[in-house]
Design a protein around this motif. Structure first.
Motif, PDB file in Angstrom:
ATOM      1  N   UNK A 212      64.983 -29.832 -52.261  1.00 38.83           N
ATOM      2  CA  UNK A 212      64.777 -31.254 -51.963  1.00 38.83           C
ATOM      3  C   UNK A 212      65.693 -31.689 -50.822  1.00 38.83           C
ATOM      4  N   UNK A 213      66.930 -31.219 -50.833  1.00 39.91           N
ATOM      5  CA  UNK A 213      67.880 -31.566 -49.767  1.00 39.91           C
ATOM      6  C   UNK A 213      67.410 -31.000 -48.427  1.00 39.91           C
ATOM      7  N   UNK A 214      66.932 -29.772 -48.415  1.00 43.89           N
ATOM      8  CA  UNK A 214      66.429 -29.173 -47.173  1.00 43.89           C
ATOM      9  C   UNK A 214      65.175 -29.887 -46.670  1.00 43.89           C
ATOM     10  N   UNK A 215      64.295 -30.252 -47.563  1.00 45.73           N
ATOM     11  CA  UNK A 215      63.082 -30.978 -47.169  1.00 45.73           C
ATOM     12  C   UNK A 215      63.441 -32.355 -46.620  1.00 45.73           C
ATOM     13  N   UNK A 216      64.388 -33.025 -47.241  1.00 36.37           N
ATOM     14  CA  UNK A 216      64.818 -34.328 -46.760  1.00 36.37           C
ATOM     15  C   UNK A 216      65.469 -34.205 -45.390  1.00 36.37           C
ATOM     16  N   UNK A 217      66.301 -33.186 -45.197  1.00 34.08           N
ATOM     17  CA  UNK A 217      66.947 -32.965 -43.903  1.00 34.08           C
ATOM     18  C   UNK A 217      65.917 -32.693 -42.813  1.00 34.08           C
ATOM     19  N   UNK A 218      64.917 -31.887 -43.126  1.00 38.98           N
ATOM     20  CA  UNK A 218      63.859 -31.598 -42.159  1.00 38.98           C
ATOM     21  C   UNK A 218      63.079 -32.862 -41.812  1.00 38.98           C
ATOM     22  N   UNK A 219      62.805 -33.683 -42.806  1.00 37.21           N
ATOM     23  CA  UNK A 219      62.065 -34.925 -42.561  1.00 37.21           C
ATOM     24  C   UNK A 219      62.875 -35.877 -41.682  1.00 37.21           C
TER      25      UNK A 219
END
Length: 58
Positions: free
Chosen positions: A5-12
């Motif tokens: 979730x943290x990686x997806x949020x960072x990518x977004x």
């Protein structure tokens, strides 16, 4: 699961920032990716010595 979730949020966030900067670039506010660099050899130059000399300050 939290790391995903943290990686997806960072990518977004990164994609959103990139899109924002591209939008600002299309309106001429910033230089981001699509416009090339300025040719610095065509820019006027001033020697540092002449800028810092006592005669230039008067």
């Amino acid at each position: 699961m939290e790391i995903v979730i943290a990686l997806a949020f960072s990518a977004a966030v990164l994609v959103g920032a990139d899109r924002l900067l591209l939008w600002l670039e299309s309106r001429g506010h910033v230089r981001w990716r699509r416009t090339g660099r300025r040719d610095l050899s065509a820019e006027p130059t001033t020697r540092l010595d002449s800028m810092l000399s006592e005669n230039a300050r008067r």
